[in-house]
Scaffold this motif. Structure first.
Motif, short mmCIF file in Angstrom:
data_model
loop_
_atom_site.label_atom_id
_atom_site.label_comp_id
_atom_site.label_asym_id
_atom_site.label_seq_id
_atom_site.Cartn_x
_atom_site.Cartn_y
_atom_site.Cartn_z
N UNK A 220 22.16 7.40 17.48
CA UNK A 220 22.90 6.92 18.68
C UNK A 220 24.09 7.86 18.88
N UNK A 221 23.50 9.24 17.81
CA UNK A 221 24.86 10.38 18.25
C UNK A 221 25.43 9.94 19.62
N UNK A 222 26.98 9.74 19.51
CA UNK A 222 27.91 10.82 21.04
C UNK A 222 27.67 12.50 21.12
N UNK A 223 27.74 13.14 19.91
CA UNK A 223 28.11 14.12 19.72
C UNK A 223 27.13 14.97 18.54
N UNK A 224 26.81 16.09 18.21
CA UNK A 224 26.27 16.59 16.85
C UNK A 224 27.19 18.08 16.88
N UNK A 225 27.84 17.87 15.92
CA UNK A 225 29.10 18.53 14.71
C UNK A 225 27.85 19.64 13.73
N UNK A 226 29.32 20.91 13.88
CA UNK A 226 28.79 21.68 12.55
C UNK A 226 28.76 21.53 11.16
N UNK A 227 29.89 21.56 11.59
CA UNK A 227 31.03 21.39 10.18
C UNK A 227 32.45 20.52 9.73
N UNK A 228 32.69 19.52 8.75
CA UNK A 228 33.71 19.74 8.53
C UNK A 228 34.77 20.98 8.40
N UNK A 229 34.24 22.45 8.41
CA UNK A 229 35.73 22.83 8.47
C UNK A 229 35.82 23.41 6.58
N UNK A 230 35.46 22.48 6.02
CA UNK A 230 35.50 22.68 4.58
C UNK A 230 35.09 23.71 3.77
N UNK A 231 33.11 23.88 4.36
CA UNK A 231 32.37 24.32 3.72
C UNK A 231 32.38 25.91 3.94
N UNK A 232 31.89 26.14 2.70
CA UNK A 232 31.61 27.79 2.77
C UNK A 232 31.55 28.90 4.32
N UNK A 233 30.14 27.75 4.80
CA UNK A 233 29.60 28.73 5.98
C UNK A 233 30.04 27.69 6.77
N UNK A 234 31.11 27.75 8.12
CA UNK A 234 30.92 26.25 9.04
C UNK A 234 30.73 26.63 10.15
N UNK A 235 30.43 26.59 11.49
CA UNK A 235 30.29 26.94 12.86
C UNK A 235 29.58 28.63 12.54
N UNK A 236 28.59 28.78 13.54
CA UNK A 236 28.42 30.27 13.17
C UNK A 236 26.83 29.81 15.04
N UNK A 237 26.81 31.36 15.59
CA UNK A 237 26.03 31.22 16.28
C UNK A 237 24.70 31.34 16.63
N UNK A 238 23.69 30.97 15.22
CA UNK A 238 22.51 30.70 14.92
C UNK A 238 22.24 29.50 15.33
N UNK A 239 23.19 28.56 14.07
CA UNK A 239 23.32 27.19 13.88
C UNK A 239 23.50 26.85 14.85
N UNK A 240 24.03 27.42 16.14
CA UNK A 240 24.46 26.57 17.63
C UNK A 240 23.78 26.15 18.13
#
Length: 325
Positions: A220-240
């Protein structure tokens, strides 16, 4: 079942209610990492936009920003400045020259303690307040406390809740636990929309990202989101790309619409355009609106504002000419 592009440009849609957990569907999820990386590597060269087109894309990017402050030294004064910037994200003279008066960001995202200040600062603007929750960023506090935190944030006036999943469920393949957890978070949010943060930099593989994306949407998620912004690797185009194709697959199979939010590490205007271009290619124009797409960002807005001033004047300005508030 509907095709990817059946969602009309002006279509309204109901919230994603979720569906029962389908492990056959989850186990069938694949991710060809070399092919995904090649596809994303070609994007900046294929989708370069210039001049008026670039300015238009950057204005669209602003409208999709979750303007964010998530620091241990946040204060009411900082949030007040942030909400002022949310209301007036670009200097008035630049917006006037572009014919974009009234442009605002998509939301303001804060910790629970700053919700009251954010609600006050945005009163009458129509800009929603998003709050991070569920033991952000690690998500390791007891489940009942994470659920209580969601409920308290909704009571305090948050319109959107950014929850963080338990990465251990993904890494150990305990998909039922992930589904049940996400379902509990969705129920606790009530009328508030829920964004599921996958913390993709800590999930190990793109296949895990695909599976976790599907399960959060099923729950039931309304959005899915990549990252907290606190990880060593956050949003990337491949993950997107993996997450967008999971959204596309979910829509094709169920008819339910889910939004997407990349967060962390997106600080340049050219990067924002790359993300918008990938979404246009994979999901279509309807996903390029703030009810279905957000950037989780703090410094991105400043660079976009500089690019827009360059478009109007032909000269780049110093960052201090575009203060946060």
């Amino acid at each position: 079942m509907p095709s990817t592009y059946d969602l009309a440009p002006d279509a309204d849609f109901a919230r994603n209610p979720g569906v029962p957990l389908d492990m056959a569907w989850v186990n069938a999820a694949q991710a060809n990492t070399p092919a995904i990386q090649r596809r994303c590597a070609t994007l900046p060269g294929r989708r370069s936009v210039k001049k008026d087109y670039q300015a238009a894309w950057l204005c669209r990017a602003i409208s999709c920003i979750d303007l964010t402050t998530l620091s241990g030294d946040d204060t009411v004064g900082r949030v007040a400045r942030l909400t002022a910037k949310a209301r007036q994200p670009v200097r008035a003279d630049i917006l006037s020259a572009l014919g974009m008066e009234g442009l605002t960001v998509g939301a303001v995202c804060v910790y629970h303690d700053m919700i009251e200040a954010a609600v006050k600062g945005l009163d009458g603007s129509g800009i929603p307040v998003a709050a991070v929750s569920t033991g952000f960023p690690a998500g390791l506090s007891p489940l009942h406390l994470r659920i209580a935190e969601i409920e308290e944030s909704v009571k305090s006036g948050a319109h959107e809740i950014d929850i963080v999943i338990s990465r251990r469920h993904v890494l150990s393949g305990n998909w039922q636990a992930l589904y049940d957890e996400m379902r509990a978070f969705r129920d606790a949010c009530g009328h508030a929309h829920v964004k599921a943060i996958l913390a993709t930099g800590e999930l190990g593989t793109l296949r895990n990202v695909a599976k976790a994306s599907l399960i959060c949407m099923m729950a039931g998620a309304d959005f899915i989101k990549t990252s907290t912004g606190k990880e060593p690797v956050n949003a990337t185009l491949p993950v997107t790309l993996v997450m967008l194709r999971a959204i596309r697959d979910y829509y094709a199979q169920t008819g339910h619409v889910v939004g997407y939010k990349p967060a962390g590490g997106i600080s340049k205007a050219k990067d924002a355009i790359n993300y918008l271009a990938l979404i246009k290619e994979e999901l279509g124009d309807r996903w390029l609106r703030p009810d279905l797409f957000r950037f989780g960002a703090s410094s991105l807005l400043g660079d976009i504002e500089r690019q827009l001033e360059h478009h109007i004047t032909g000269a780049y300005s110093a960052a201090y000419r575009h203060p946060m508030g």
